[in-house]
Design a protein around this motif. Structure first.
Motif, short mmCIF file in Angstrom:
data_model
loop_
_atom_site.label_atom_id
_atom_site.label_comp_id
_atom_site.label_asym_id
_atom_site.label_seq_id
_atom_site.Cartn_x
_atom_site.Cartn_y
_atom_site.Cartn_z
N THR A 166 -37.49 82.41 42.23
CA THR A 166 -36.15 82.24 41.66
C THR A 166 -35.32 81.33 42.53
O THR A 166 -34.72 80.35 42.06
CB THR A 166 -35.46 83.62 41.50
OG1 THR A 166 -36.27 84.45 40.67
CG2 THR A 166 -34.09 83.47 40.88
N HIS A 207 -39.20 80.26 31.93
CA HIS A 207 -38.98 81.55 32.61
C HIS A 207 -37.49 81.77 32.84
O HIS A 207 -36.73 80.84 33.11
CB HIS A 207 -39.72 81.56 33.95
CG HIS A 207 -39.77 82.90 34.60
ND1 HIS A 207 -38.82 83.32 35.51
CD2 HIS A 207 -40.63 83.94 34.46
CE1 HIS A 207 -39.11 84.56 35.92
NE2 HIS A 207 -40.22 84.95 35.29
N THR A 208 -37.11 83.04 32.77
CA THR A 208 -35.70 83.39 32.91
C THR A 208 -35.10 82.91 34.24
O THR A 208 -33.91 82.61 34.33
CB THR A 208 -35.53 84.92 32.74
OG1 THR A 208 -34.17 85.25 32.92
CG2 THR A 208 -36.35 85.71 33.78
N SER A 209 -35.94 82.79 35.29
CA SER A 209 -35.41 82.36 36.58
C SER A 209 -35.03 80.87 36.57
O SER A 209 -34.16 80.45 37.33
CB SER A 209 -36.44 82.62 37.69
OG SER A 209 -37.56 81.79 37.51
N VAL A 211 -33.81 79.45 33.85
CA VAL A 211 -32.53 79.50 33.13
C VAL A 211 -31.42 79.87 34.11
O VAL A 211 -30.36 79.23 34.16
CB VAL A 211 -32.59 80.52 31.97
CG1 VAL A 211 -31.24 80.62 31.27
CG2 VAL A 211 -33.70 80.14 30.98
N LEU A 212 -31.68 80.88 34.91
CA LEU A 212 -30.68 81.32 35.90
C LEU A 212 -30.39 80.20 36.90
O LEU A 212 -29.22 79.91 37.22
CB LEU A 212 -31.19 82.56 36.63
CG LEU A 212 -30.27 83.14 37.71
CD1 LEU A 212 -28.98 83.66 37.10
CD2 LEU A 212 -30.98 84.25 38.48
N ALA A 221 -27.86 76.75 30.68
CA ALA A 221 -29.23 77.09 30.25
C ALA A 221 -29.87 75.83 29.68
O ALA A 221 -29.19 74.99 29.10
CB ALA A 221 -29.19 78.19 29.20
#
Ligand SMILES: *Cc1c(COP(=O)(O)O)cnc(C)c1O
Length: 486
Positions: A166, A207-209, A211-212, A221
């Motif tokens: 992340t 992956h959500t990381s 986006v973060l 995003a």
């Protein structure tokens, strides 16, 4: 001596502080007794991890009930603190280091890496800047060079040891943002306010990381450009999106989808993105390691032509938490975005410091664990590790396919296996719960392609044929117990 401070009596404090140092302060013996206790309990834990049920017996609230009390007024002997911690925590520990733990994408730890991590704590070198901590900085530099070689990435790239993928993704995206702004004549020091809009594109399975990371980097995003059934970016969609706009652009690709394990078509996607002048970043938290294996390297063909890469050592390489790796081809760009400068920081002309490559200024020498893992494995050991994880995933999938009523939904190309009951989502969800409660294995439930799945991520170096056999066996028992396929 705490009493002296509490009384606010300056003279008494000073006196007791001096006199008390020998009695009350940490002595060599104090360290030894506390560390011996920690060593004893660590060994006992590691010996139990392959035998005990994998799930914890207690949830966080139950552990909290054992631990919760008012902040104690008086302190306690260090060895007793260790005993109290172990005693209170024991029921709430998950056997994440078990060869039959398949949750999320976790990974165990190799003996050399764990032992090195203990030393990192004992040495307590703040490896932010190079000059005051020559030993750990040098060990990390060797680890960085070995990583680049193993992963087939350009020698001389900047390598930062971050807390995880992340923060490695974030480090790379911040560098990317600044570089594309600079290329369009804007000054990154003015942030995003003064420059042109930066476009941020990714596949639908991003992956959500990432986006973060994009959000923290001020990119927002990513706009998603499509993906195929396995989660691979739609290269035509990417091409169309790139043509539909202009200006500074960052494209995020992926090596290893968390559900399918799939890899983007790097050769095609990097070409399309570079033709449009975009910066290409690759999130390869666990998948980047396919590059180390002659047998699997075809999965990452063209990946080394990207501009930055994020990976984890605490997943595939099996070092203890936490250890991620941020890699940027242009080390100077990395230092210009992430570097810290202050009069009191001992910069040495001509070299960058560890803090020039991650968001942290102060940090533990976590890269030392990477050196230790790589030193203990050697190149052939790393290849064996990566191939072994992929082989175990293939063997799991083969075993699952032979169980009536179950199916594997993904193409098993790497380490991920998504299992589902043909009967439908309720049966799959029940199977996931049954397995986690039974305790022989632990796998996460998730939703993929609109279906409930039980997801097996093979990330532990110890997942061998016996672990696979026991896993397939318990899944078959679970399916039978729940009447799946019957
Ligand atoms: C695990 C993972 C991340 C995040 O890594 P952390 O080490 O948990 O920060 C990012 N991308 C992918 C594909 C992952 O599997």
């Amino acid at each position: 001596m705490h009493d002296g401070i509490a009384r606010g009596d300056a003279q008494s404090t000073e006196h007791r502080g001096r006199a008390g140092a020998v009695e009350d302060g940490p002595t060599a013996d104090g360290y030894r007794r506390a560390l011996d206790a920690a060593h004893r309990h660590s060994s006992a834990w590691l010996e139990s991890v392959g035998q005990r049920p994998i799930r914890p017996d207690a949830d966080a609230d139950a552990v909290l009930a054992r631990l919760r009390r008012d902040l104690p007024d008086r302190g306690q002997d260090a060895e007793a603190v260790v005993e109290e911690l172990v005693e209170a925590s024991a029921p709430g520990l998950m056997a994440m280091g078990s060869p039959r733990f398949y949750g999320f994408v976790i990974g165990g730890t190799y003996p050399a890496a764990l032992a090195a991590d203990w030393l990192v704590s004992a040495w307590d070198q703040n490896t932010g800047s190079r000059q005051p901590t020559p030993a750990t900085a040098a060990v990390e530099e060797v680890a960085a060079a070995w990583l680049l070689e193993l992963l087939g990435l350009p020698a001389g790239s900047g390598v930062g040891f971050a807390t995880g993928a992340t923060s490695a993704n974030l480090s790379c995206l911040v560098t990317a943002r600044d570089a594309v702004l600079r290329a369009h004549g804007a000054d990154p020091l003015e942030g995003l306010q003064a420059g042109p809009r930066v476009r941020f594109l990714a596949g639908d399975a991003v992956h959500t990381s990432v986006v973060l990371g994009g959000r923290i980097a001020g990119l927002g995003a990513p706009a998603t450009v499509g993906a195929d059934d396995e989660g691979r970016i739609d290269v035509d969609g990417l091409s169309r999106a790139l043509e539909a706009g202009e200006g500074p652009t960052v494209v995020a690709l992926q090596a290893g989808d968390v559900h399918s394990g799939a890899f983007d078509d790097f050769a095609a996607a990097v070409e399309v993105a570079h033709r449009a002048g975009a910066w290409v970043h690759v999130d390869g938290a666990f998948g980047l390691w396919a590059a180390a294996s002659p047998r699997l390297q075809h999965l990452v063909r063209g990946m080394a032509d990207a501009d930055s890469w994020a990976t984890d050592a605490h997943k595939t390489l099996n070092v203890p938490y936490d250890c991620g790796v941020a890699i940027v081809r242009d080390e100077a760009a990395m230092a210009s975005s992430l570097g810290a400068h202050a009069a009191y920081l001992p910069a040495v002309a001509g070299v960058t410091d560890p803090y020039d490559r991650v968001p942290e200024l102060s940090r533990r020498a976590r890269g030392v664990t990477v050196w230790a893992a790589l030193r203990s494995l050697g190149r052939s050991g790393v290849i064996g590790l990566v191939d072994g994880l992929a082989d175990a995933a293939t063997a799991l999938a083969d075993g699952f396919r032979r169980i009536a009523g179950l199916e594997v939904l993904n193409d098993v190309v790497f380490t991920q296996v998504c299992l589902a009951a043909r009967d439908g989502d309720a049966a799959t969800a029940a199977l996931g719960e049954w397995l986690r409660a039974e305790g022989t294995v632990w796998a996460s439930s998730s939703t993929w392609r609109g279906r409930t799945v039980v997801r097996f991520a093979v990330s532990n170096h110890g997942t061998d044929a016996e672990a696979v056999r026991r896993t397939v066996d318990v899944v078959a028992r679970g399916a039978a117990a729940l009447g799946i396929g019957g």
